[in-house]
Design an enzyme around this catalytic site. Structure first.
Site, PDB file in Angstrom:
ATOM      1  N   ASN A   5      80.721  18.638  -8.080  1.00  0.00           N
ATOM      2  CA  ASN A   5      80.903  19.632  -9.146  1.00  0.00           C
ATOM      3  C   ASN A   5      80.596  21.044  -8.657  1.00  0.00           C
ATOM      4  O   ASN A   5      81.241  22.004  -9.075  1.00  0.00           O
ATOM      5  CB  ASN A   5      80.032  19.280 -10.355  1.00  0.00           C
ATOM      6  CG  ASN A   5      80.609  18.100 -11.108  1.00  0.00           C
ATOM      7  OD1 ASN A   5      81.483  18.270 -11.947  1.00  0.00           O
ATOM      8  ND2 ASN A   5      80.166  16.893 -10.774  1.00  0.00           N
ATOM      9  N   HIS A  65      86.626  10.578  -4.897  1.00  0.00           N
ATOM     10  CA  HIS A  65      85.541   9.881  -4.207  1.00  0.00           C
ATOM     11  C   HIS A  65      86.096   8.738  -3.342  1.00  0.00           C
ATOM     12  O   HIS A  65      85.342   7.898  -2.864  1.00  0.00           O
ATOM     13  CB  HIS A  65      84.580   9.245  -5.220  1.00  0.00           C
ATOM     14  CG  HIS A  65      83.897  10.206  -6.149  1.00  0.00           C
ATOM     15  ND1 HIS A  65      83.344  11.390  -5.735  1.00  0.00           N
ATOM     16  CD2 HIS A  65      83.633  10.124  -7.478  1.00  0.00           C
ATOM     17  CE1 HIS A  65      82.785  12.005  -6.776  1.00  0.00           C
ATOM     18  NE2 HIS A  65      82.957  11.266  -7.839  1.00  0.00           N
ATOM     19  N   SER A  96      78.231  30.106  -9.012  1.00  0.00           N
ATOM     20  CA  SER A  96      78.086  28.710  -8.612  1.00  0.00           C
ATOM     21  C   SER A  96      76.652  28.366  -8.208  1.00  0.00           C
ATOM     22  O   SER A  96      76.402  27.310  -7.628  1.00  0.00           O
ATOM     23  CB  SER A  96      79.059  28.377  -7.476  1.00  0.00           C
ATOM     24  OG  SER A  96      78.794  29.213  -6.373  1.00  0.00           O
ATOM     25  N   ARG A 130      70.577  18.007 -12.124  1.00  0.00           N
ATOM     26  CA  ARG A 130      69.248  17.409 -12.175  1.00  0.00           C
ATOM     27  C   ARG A 130      68.233  18.281 -11.448  1.00  0.00           C
ATOM     28  O   ARG A 130      67.446  18.969 -12.075  1.00  0.00           O
ATOM     29  CB  ARG A 130      69.314  15.987 -11.564  1.00  0.00           C
ATOM     30  CG  ARG A 130      68.097  15.121 -11.819  1.00  0.00           C
ATOM     31  CD  ARG A 130      68.245  13.795 -11.080  1.00  0.00           C
ATOM     32  NE  ARG A 130      68.337  13.985  -9.623  1.00  0.00           N
ATOM     33  CZ  ARG A 130      67.303  13.927  -8.784  1.00  0.00           C
ATOM     34  NH1 ARG A 130      66.103  13.673  -9.232  1.00  0.00           N
ATOM     35  NH2 ARG A 130      67.481  14.112  -7.485  1.00  0.00           N
TER      36      ARG A 130
HETATM   37  P1  A3P Z   1      70.558  16.028  -7.662  1.00  0.00           P
HETATM   38  O1  A3P Z   1      70.732  14.805  -8.506  1.00  0.00           O
HETATM   39  O2  A3P Z   1      69.866  15.768  -6.365  1.00  0.00           O
HETATM   40  O3  A3P Z   1      69.931  17.163  -8.414  1.00  0.00           O
HETATM   41  P2  A3P Z   1      78.058  15.501  -7.925  1.00  0.00           P
HETATM   42  O4  A3P Z   1      78.574  16.760  -8.514  1.00  0.00           O
HETATM   43  O5  A3P Z   1      78.828  15.065  -6.721  1.00  0.00           O
HETATM   44  O6  A3P Z   1      77.891  14.438  -8.941  1.00  0.00           O
HETATM   45  O7  A3P Z   1      76.610  15.829  -7.321  1.00  0.00           O
HETATM   46  C1  A3P Z   1      75.534  16.081  -8.159  1.00  0.00           C
HETATM   47  C2  A3P Z   1      74.398  16.667  -7.356  1.00  0.00           C
HETATM   48  O8  A3P Z   1      74.709  18.018  -6.993  1.00  0.00           O
HETATM   49  C3  A3P Z   1      73.102  16.732  -8.177  1.00  0.00           C
HETATM   50  O9  A3P Z   1      72.035  16.532  -7.238  1.00  0.00           O
HETATM   51  C4  A3P Z   1      73.168  18.149  -8.698  1.00  0.00           C
HETATM   52  O10 A3P Z   1      71.929  18.681  -9.121  1.00  0.00           O
HETATM   53  C5  A3P Z   1      73.690  18.885  -7.485  1.00  0.00           C
HETATM   54  N1  A3P Z   1      74.273  20.185  -7.839  1.00  0.00           N
HETATM   55  C6  A3P Z   1      75.129  20.463  -8.827  1.00  0.00           C
HETATM   56  N2  A3P Z   1      75.403  21.767  -8.873  1.00  0.00           N
HETATM   57  C7  A3P Z   1      74.688  22.355  -7.894  1.00  0.00           C
HETATM   58  C8  A3P Z   1      74.546  23.698  -7.441  1.00  0.00           C
HETATM   59  N3  A3P Z   1      75.176  24.689  -8.025  1.00  0.00           N
HETATM   60  N4  A3P Z   1      73.703  23.921  -6.402  1.00  0.00           N
HETATM   61  C9  A3P Z   1      73.060  22.915  -5.802  1.00  0.00           C
HETATM   62  N5  A3P Z   1      73.151  21.618  -6.185  1.00  0.00           N
HETATM   63  C10 A3P Z   1      73.966  21.336  -7.217  1.00  0.00           C
END
Ligand code: A3P
Length: 289
Positions: free
Chosen positions: A47, A105, A224, A246
């Site tokens: 994301n 994915h 972002s 998270r």
């Molecule tokens: P954590 O669960 O370790 O916090 P995806 O988008 O592939 O599902 O990945 C989710 C992970 O990316 C989560 O990790 C989320 O917090 C982190 N994430 C989302 N946006 C982010 C951002 N802008 N900067 C850093 N990490 C980010």
């Protein structure tokens, strides 16, 4: 737990959001040469990088398009994950204007062939296995669409054996490693982006052939950031936002892995990935000082 999952070409997927019918329909998906494919195993930061990609393209297009021909992409938007949705999704996607940003994915073997034939650009996103496992565990238990786990130990077994949605991350990395030298692929790691986001955004822009000003890059970096994305998430991701944004950091795995689990994962990494090109990009220890 298994009843939430189905197997397709040897890999498990959640039956709540994916289906064999849609997967079959996906084979007819026509990639375009200017498509941007964001490939990453779940929880690698899809994301986050997805937001960067869409923002980069939108900023560039806005600057270079006259108002008359302006297409409001938000109105046309399709859920960006290639393999999530109904069987009619691909028909709808064929009507979307360029440039499309498509998340997936899937391992390369299971992607529609047109993606590789079309020379579409593929941005391959990687994140160290331990943080991915930690993030996936929390996400699974927060989301009813995914199987939940009674304990971290329970989840750890599923992660190590690959009996979980989208299969084994070890296998995912080995399969993508076969494409690491493809001309149209660029890899980026969650960790390098975390360390220097502006540089990451610039590298992605260069890969897509977009020239942006320093100010435009800075705006994208700001929009972002974890804080901005989390704050905007009720608007952008609805109820999913709390589960998705998270912690957004590195090395949270240290609070979950016990010593045996740590050693088991290091051993599997050594055996399956350490000698590969993608493996060398995942030397996570350096980030956990
Ligand atoms: P954590 O669960 O370790 O916090 P995806 O988008 O592939 O599902 O990945 C989710 C992970 O990316 C989560 O990790 C989320 O917090 C982190 N994430 C989302 N946006 C982010 C951002 N802008 N900067 C850093 N990490 C980010």
């Amino acid at each position: 737990r298994e009843e939430l999952l189905f197997s397709y070409k040897g890999i498990l997927y959640p039956a709540t959001i994916c289906s064999p019918e849609a997967f079959r329909a996906m084979e007819s998906f026509e990639a375009r040469p200017d498509d941007v494919i964001l490939a990453g195993y779940p929880k690698t930061g899809t994301n986050w990088v997805g937001q960067i990609l869409t923002d980069l393209i939108a900023t560039f297009e806005k600057r270079n398009q006259d108002e008359e021909n302006h297409v409001n992409k938000e109105e046309l938007e399709e859920f960006p994950y290639l393999e999530i949705g109904d069987a009619e999704k691909y028909e709808r996607m064929s009507k979307l204007p360029s440039r499309r940003v498509i998340f997936t994915h899937l391992i390369p073997e299971n992607l529609p062939r047109s993606i590789f034939k079309s020379k579409a650009k593929i941005l391959l996103l990687l994140r160290n296995l331990k943080d991915v496992a930690t993030s996936f565990y929390h996400f699974s238990n927060a989301l009813s669409a995914l199987p939940s786990y009674e304990s971290w130990d329970d989840f750890f077994i599923a992660f190590m054996t690959g009996k979980m949605p989208w299969g084994s991350y070890f296998n995912y990395l080995s399969e993508w490693n076969k494409h690491v030298d493809d001309k149209n692929i660029m890899t980026i790691t969650y960790e390098e982006l975390k360390e220097n986001q502006a540089l990451g955004v610039k590298n992605i822009a260069a890969f897509l052939g977009l020239s942006l000003t320093e100010e435009e890059i800075q705006d994208i970096v700001e929009r972002s950031s974890f804080q901005s994305m989390k704050k905007n998430s009720p608007k952008t991701h609805g109820a999913l936002g709390t589960a998705l944004f998270r912690k957004g950091g590195v090395c949270d795995w240290k609070s979950f892995f016990n010593e045996d689990q740590n050693q088991a994962m290091d051993k599997a990494f050594e055996e399956l990935l350490a000698g590969t090109k993608l493996g060398t990009k995942l030397k996570y220890e350096i980030y956990c000082k």
